[in-house]
Design a protein around this motif. Sequence first.
Motif, PDB file in Angstrom:
ATOM      1  N   LEU A   1       8.465   0.351 -11.258  1.00 42.39           N
ATOM      2  CA  LEU A   1       9.404   1.465 -11.156  1.00 42.39           C
ATOM      3  C   LEU A   1      10.638   1.038 -10.368  1.00 42.39           C
ATOM      4  CD1 LEU A   1       6.925   4.343 -10.106  1.00 42.39           C
ATOM      5  CD2 LEU A   1       7.539   3.607 -12.433  1.00 42.39           C
ATOM      6  N   ALA A   2      11.810   1.436 -10.841  1.00 37.65           N
ATOM      7  CA  ALA A   2      13.053   1.204 -10.092  1.00 37.65           C
ATOM      8  C   ALA A   2      13.590   2.575  -9.691  1.00 37.65           C
ATOM      9  CB  ALA A   2      14.061   0.456 -10.955  1.00 37.65           C
ATOM     10  N   VAL A   3      13.642   2.821  -8.385  1.00 29.20           N
ATOM     11  CA  VAL A   3      13.936   4.185  -7.937  1.00 29.20           C
ATOM     12  C   VAL A   3      15.419   4.417  -7.647  1.00 29.20           C
ATOM     13  CG1 VAL A   3      11.628   4.373  -6.919  1.00 29.20           C
ATOM     14  CG2 VAL A   3      13.564   3.813  -5.450  1.00 29.20           C
ATOM     15  N   GLN A   4      15.785   5.657  -7.838  1.00 19.46           N
ATOM     16  CA  GLN A   4      17.128   6.152  -7.549  1.00 19.46           C
ATOM     17  C   GLN A   4      17.123   6.705  -6.117  1.00 19.46           C
ATOM     18  OE1 GLN A   4      20.238   6.441  -7.476  1.00 19.46           O
ATOM     19  NE2 GLN A   4      20.778   7.244  -9.497  1.00 19.46           N
ATOM     20  N   THR A   5      18.270   6.733  -5.473  1.00 20.85           N
ATOM     21  CA  THR A   5      18.340   7.284  -4.119  1.00 20.85           C
ATOM     22  C   THR A   5      18.001   8.773  -4.155  1.00 20.85           C
ATOM     23  OG1 THR A   5      20.698   7.709  -4.441  1.00 20.85           O
ATOM     24  CG2 THR A   5      20.103   5.655  -3.310  1.00 20.85           C
ATOM     25  N   GLY A   6      17.513   9.294  -3.016  1.00 25.96           N
ATOM     26  CA  GLY A   6      17.227  10.723  -2.931  1.00 25.96           C
ATOM     27  C   GLY A   6      15.836  11.113  -3.390  1.00 25.96           C
TER      28      GLY A   6
ATOM     29  N   LEU B   1       5.038  -5.957 -17.713  1.00 28.45           N
ATOM     30  CA  LEU B   1       4.690  -4.603 -17.271  1.00 28.45           C
ATOM     31  C   LEU B   1       5.595  -3.566 -17.927  1.00 28.45           C
ATOM     32  CD1 LEU B   1       4.384  -5.061 -13.377  1.00 28.45           C
ATOM     33  CD2 LEU B   1       2.516  -4.985 -15.057  1.00 28.45           C
ATOM     34  N   PRO B   2       5.079  -2.380 -18.199  1.00 24.52           N
ATOM     35  CA  PRO B   2       5.983  -1.293 -18.603  1.00 24.52           C
ATOM     36  C   PRO B   2       6.815  -0.892 -17.385  1.00 24.52           C
ATOM     37  CG  PRO B   2       3.746  -0.450 -18.296  1.00 24.52           C
ATOM     38  CD  PRO B   2       3.674  -1.952 -18.119  1.00 24.52           C
ATOM     39  N   HIS B   3       8.055  -0.461 -17.636  1.00 22.44           N
ATOM     40  CA  HIS B   3       8.901  -0.104 -16.504  1.00 22.44           C
ATOM     41  C   HIS B   3       9.663   1.189 -16.774  1.00 22.44           C
ATOM     42  CE1 HIS B   3      12.294  -1.884 -18.852  1.00 22.44           C
ATOM     43  NE2 HIS B   3      12.970  -0.935 -18.230  1.00 22.44           N
ATOM     44  N   VAL B   4      10.111   1.800 -15.701  1.00 20.98           N
ATOM     45  CA  VAL B   4      11.020   2.942 -15.789  1.00 20.98           C
ATOM     46  C   VAL B   4      12.069   2.763 -14.699  1.00 20.98           C
ATOM     47  CG1 VAL B   4      11.269   5.454 -15.731  1.00 20.98           C
ATOM     48  CG2 VAL B   4       9.138   4.452 -16.566  1.00 20.98           C
ATOM     49  N   THR B   5      13.341   2.945 -15.051  1.00 21.16           N
ATOM     50  CA  THR B   5      14.415   2.857 -14.056  1.00 21.16           C
ATOM     51  C   THR B   5      14.934   4.260 -13.737  1.00 21.16           C
ATOM     52  OG1 THR B   5      16.077   2.550 -15.770  1.00 21.16           O
ATOM     53  CG2 THR B   5      15.155   0.544 -14.803  1.00 21.16           C
ATOM     54  N   SER B   6      15.784   4.373 -12.737  1.00 17.17           N
ATOM     55  CA  SER B   6      16.392   5.647 -12.311  1.00 17.17           C
ATOM     56  C   SER B   6      15.327   6.697 -11.991  1.00 17.17           C
ATOM     57  CB  SER B   6      17.336   6.215 -13.380  1.00 17.17           C
ATOM     58  OG  SER B   6      18.162   5.233 -13.913  1.00 17.17           O
TER      59      SER B   6
ATOM     60  N   ARG C   1      12.777  10.445 -14.847  1.00 19.69           N
ATOM     61  CA  ARG C   1      13.885   9.491 -14.884  1.00 19.69           C
ATOM     62  C   ARG C   1      15.177  10.292 -14.981  1.00 19.69           C
ATOM     63  NH1 ARG C   1      16.439   5.797 -19.146  1.00 19.69           N
ATOM     64  NH2 ARG C   1      15.633   7.134 -20.773  1.00 19.69           N
ATOM     65  N   GLU C   2      16.144   9.934 -14.163  1.00 23.58           N
ATOM     66  CA  GLU C   2      17.408  10.674 -14.164  1.00 23.58           C
ATOM     67  C   GLU C   2      18.283  10.241 -15.337  1.00 23.58           C
ATOM     68  OE1 GLU C   2      19.835  11.588 -10.368  1.00 23.58           O
ATOM     69  OE2 GLU C   2      20.742   9.808 -11.248  1.00 23.58           O
ATOM     70  N   LEU C   3      18.689  11.212 -16.141  1.00 22.92           N
ATOM     71  CA  LEU C   3      19.672  10.925 -17.196  1.00 22.92           C
ATOM     72  C   LEU C   3      21.013  11.446 -16.681  1.00 22.92           C
ATOM     73  CD1 LEU C   3      17.448  11.947 -20.248  1.00 22.92           C
ATOM     74  CD2 LEU C   3      17.761   9.673 -19.268  1.00 22.92           C
ATOM     75  N   GLU C   4      21.907  11.792 -17.585  1.00 19.24           N
ATOM     76  CA  GLU C   4      23.210  12.265 -17.107  1.00 19.24           C
ATOM     77  C   GLU C   4      23.272  13.789 -17.053  1.00 19.24           C
ATOM     78  OE1 GLU C   4      25.678   9.036 -19.578  1.00 19.24           O
ATOM     79  OE2 GLU C   4      23.748   9.763 -20.218  1.00 19.24           O
ATOM     80  N   GLY C   5      24.239  14.300 -16.283  1.00 16.34           N
ATOM     81  CA  GLY C   5      24.554  15.726 -16.293  1.00 16.34           C
ATOM     82  C   GLY C   5      23.380  16.643 -15.974  1.00 16.34           C
ATOM     83  N   GLY C   6      22.489  16.207 -15.082  1.00 19.05           N
ATOM     84  CA  GLY C   6      21.389  17.072 -14.667  1.00 19.05           C
ATOM     85  C   GLY C   6      20.171  17.062 -15.580  1.00 19.05           C
ATOM     86  N   SER C   7      20.149  16.171 -16.569  1.00 16.81           N
ATOM     87  CA  SER C   7      18.952  16.062 -17.421  1.00 16.81           C
ATOM     88  C   SER C   7      17.960  15.067 -16.820  1.00 16.81           C
ATOM     89  CB  SER C   7      19.322  15.581 -18.828  1.00 16.81           C
ATOM     90  OG  SER C   7      19.987  16.588 -19.518  1.00 16.81           O
ATOM     91  N   LEU C   8      16.686  15.391 -16.980  1.00 18.99           N
ATOM     92  CA  LEU C   8      15.629  14.526 -16.476  1.00 18.99           C
ATOM     93  C   LEU C   8      14.647  14.238 -17.593  1.00 18.99           C
ATOM     94  CD1 LEU C   8      15.031  16.621 -13.251  1.00 18.99           C
ATOM     95  CD2 LEU C   8      16.031  14.334 -13.306  1.00 18.99           C
ATOM     96  N   GLU C   9      14.213  12.996 -17.693  1.00 21.42           N
ATOM     97  CA  GLU C   9      13.220  12.647 -18.710  1.00 21.42           C
ATOM     98  C   GLU C   9      11.873  12.458 -18.033  1.00 21.42           C
ATOM     99  OE1 GLU C   9      14.022   9.268 -21.503  1.00 21.42           O
ATOM    100  OE2 GLU C   9      11.981   8.756 -20.927  1.00 21.42           O
ATOM    101  N   VAL C  10      10.866  13.122 -18.553  1.00 20.83           N
ATOM    102  CA  VAL C  10       9.513  12.983 -18.010  1.00 20.83           C
ATOM    103  C   VAL C  10       8.780  11.934 -18.836  1.00 20.83           C
ATOM    104  CG1 VAL C  10       7.393  14.221 -17.411  1.00 20.83           C
ATOM    105  CG2 VAL C  10       9.593  15.449 -17.458  1.00 20.83           C
TER     106      VAL C  10
ATOM    107  N   ALA D   1      15.198  -5.257 -11.902  1.00 15.70           N
ATOM    108  CA  ALA D   1      13.920  -4.566 -12.136  1.00 15.70           C
ATOM    109  C   ALA D   1      13.426  -4.711 -13.574  1.00 15.70           C
ATOM    110  CB  ALA D   1      14.030  -3.100 -11.707  1.00 15.70           C
ATOM    111  N   PRO D   2      14.217  -4.343 -14.583  1.00 15.21           N
ATOM    112  CA  PRO D   2      13.717  -4.518 -15.953  1.00 15.21           C
ATOM    113  C   PRO D   2      13.462  -5.977 -16.323  1.00 15.21           C
ATOM    114  CG  PRO D   2      15.895  -3.451 -15.961  1.00 15.21           C
ATOM    115  CD  PRO D   2      15.482  -3.572 -14.539  1.00 15.21           C
ATOM    116  N   MET D   3      14.215  -6.891 -15.706  1.00 17.42           N
ATOM    117  CA  MET D   3      13.950  -8.323 -15.963  1.00 17.42           C
ATOM    118  C   MET D   3      12.581  -8.710 -15.414  1.00 17.42           C
ATOM    119  SD  MET D   3      17.586 -10.109 -15.065  1.00 17.42           S
ATOM    120  CE  MET D   3      18.863 -10.281 -16.315  1.00 17.42           C
ATOM    121  N   LEU D   4      12.321  -8.293 -14.171  1.00 23.03           N
ATOM    122  CA  LEU D   4      11.038  -8.624 -13.562  1.00 23.03           C
ATOM    123  C   LEU D   4       9.892  -7.998 -14.357  1.00 23.03           C
ATOM    124  CD1 LEU D   4       9.333  -9.869 -11.311  1.00 23.03           C
ATOM    125  CD2 LEU D   4       9.834  -7.873  -9.893  1.00 23.03           C
TER     126      LEU D   4
END
Lengths: 318, 258
Positions: free
Chosen positions: B176-181, B138-143, B158-167, B129-132
């Motif tokens: 966008l590269a999406v996380q499951t759920g 294009l700007p991208h966001v993963t997770s 965007r999901e970070l670790e330990g329950g933190s989320l970045e807006v 995803a980030p390669m593409l």
Amino acid sequence: MAKVLIVGEIQGGALREASLELVAVARGLGGDVVSLVLGKGVQGIAEDLSKKGGGKVLVAEGDALEAYSADTHTAVIQQAVEAEQPDLILLSNTPNGWDVAGKLAAVLDVAAVTDVFRIEADGDGFLLTRRMFNGKFDAQLRASGRTLATVQPGAATAYEGSDAGSVEALTVSGLSSRSTFVEVRKAAAGGHDLTKADIVVSGGRGLQKPEKFDEVLEPLCAALGAQMGASRPVVDAGWKPHEYQVGSSGQVIAPKLYVAVGISGAIQHLVGMKGSNFIIAINKDPDAPIFEVADLGVVGDLFEVVPALVEALKQAKG
Amino acid sequence: MKILVCLKQVPHQDARLEVAPGGTWIQDSNIKFDINDYDKYALELALRIKDAGEAEVVVASIGPDRATQALRTALGMGADRAVQVWDDAFAATDSLAIAKTLAAVAKEESFDLVVMGLMSDDANNSLTAPMLAQFLDLPHVTSVVKAELQDGKVEVERELEGGSLEVRSVPLPALLAVQTGINDVRYASLKGIMAAKKKPLAKKSLSDLGLDAGAVAPKVSIAKLYVPPKGEGAELVEGSPAEQASKVVAKIKELGLL
Ligand SMILES: Cc1cc2nc3c(=O)[nH]c(=O)nc-3n(C[C@H](O)[C@H](O)[C@H](O)COP(=O)(O)OP(=O)(O)OC[C@H]3O[C@@H](n4cnc5c(N)ncnc54)[C@H](O)[C@@H]3O)c2cc1C
Ligand SMILES: Nc1ncnc2c1ncn2[C@@H]1O[C@H](COP(=O)(O)O)[C@@H](O)[C@H]1O
């Protein structure tokens, strides 16, 4: 001998432990080590890293680097690579690490391998070892030419030597990010705190249906006086709320006893429970990676083993 | 609004996997395949945008003949068109080559949004995803665990670790590269599956995309794929379920936890 560039990662105003693990990996290769620290107000961190084995530490400072952005981080790391011409670029396999790694590899047009736990020099490139197929297999990959790798946190022990290095400013200009950082927030915490439980029994995708958590797993929790946990797919499917999730994106716990039922043992799950005092795993696949961290392994069908276990526990308690 | 969803066909989650003779890939001639789990969530995200307004959803996959099935399933779920790319050169390729090829596919038209999975369940690379995004500028966001389309931009978490989320706020076009759920994935209805048979599915070769085997030569190759060596590992409990249970209970007693 290989020259290695370490990209340090800052979290909550400090260098991550994982970055010192990169130092150990880089030093293990026996070549020249240089590091990069980027952010706002990170001069002190760079000086510290230069005394902890980071070698010459390039420091890029600026308002534009205060919050992580793939655009700005790629630009800075690219300039460091151009200045230092390393053979190997190391980042940590963290959410920021894998967010930037692919973009950077595309910009540099270099070989890229993620989540590695072992690296050896090999001819003009490297041999890198990592898990594949969600932990079912290991793979040794051959990367040719300049290589970028993200290293699995915890794969190496943080470097503990104190070698005097130096700090040098890396001047970067014209940084801009197309996407805008808004904030970091904590997901709403529920009342199901697994960190305080003595015994946790977790169910995974092997339970197959949501009702099996009540029918099969709940009686085991009751018999053991355990709290229930779950792997990510169970939470993704909405069978259990997020506060049940054990793992890198859930809760990290270390109970006296952890029982993993129908959980394969992907690394992201293992980091959440491998510190438990005693681990029992029930899985029908004798090759499931969970057995590598378990103390006691029951190879069998959970739908037979768990009811038998509940029965035996009842009898034992009289 | 035009949305591209890149999806990979991977071994089914319940397939029993074995290393193939030669030891560089799995035995994949007799197993079930499925759409990569992460990519189902990616497709669902695109289909929800389509359901909420006007959008055309194109699915693309680089994969051999069997991958047609994955694309048909995606069309059955509601995608409008499919593009399948294959060349034997892809049999032993790397993420950089896959991303270059997907970029060639994407550049044949113009997309407002590209949606992918965070990771493929077989390679586990989290690189494509980030390669593409870079190849498409294009700007991208993963997770990505939340994505809300607004006027000319998308607000993501965007999901970070330990329950933190970045807006983050990302201007379109974006990747966008999406996380499951991130959502509840729909199933293809019978009606959808019937309709899918008539939807366009274009098969392309490397030369159709203006590429040659040299352009997708890998920099990374698998030297060896193997079952991880057994370390200390667990003490394994044998016997019938009842025998196994009594041994486990004895251990729990010994730990003083009964
Ligand atoms: C960035 C990121 C973060 C992640 N965070 C987390 C996290 O916090 N927590 C987490 O758990 N995962 C996390 N994951 C997902 C992780 O990679 C795995 O996909 C997940 O842990 C697999 O869950 P599982 O073991 O339940 O399912 P599977 O891997 O599908 O395993 C199911 C197991 O059940 C066994 N089984 C099936 N039927 C039976 C039966 N009848 N009896 C006995 N055994 C049976 C199978 O042999 C198999 O081993 C994350 C992934 C990423 C990329
Ligand atoms: N062969 C492929 N065809 C189409 N999309 C792919 C392919 N390989 C990877 N992708 C996409 O890239 C994502 C990340 O894959 P990876 O980088 O292999 O972990 C996947 O979830 C897909 O969306």
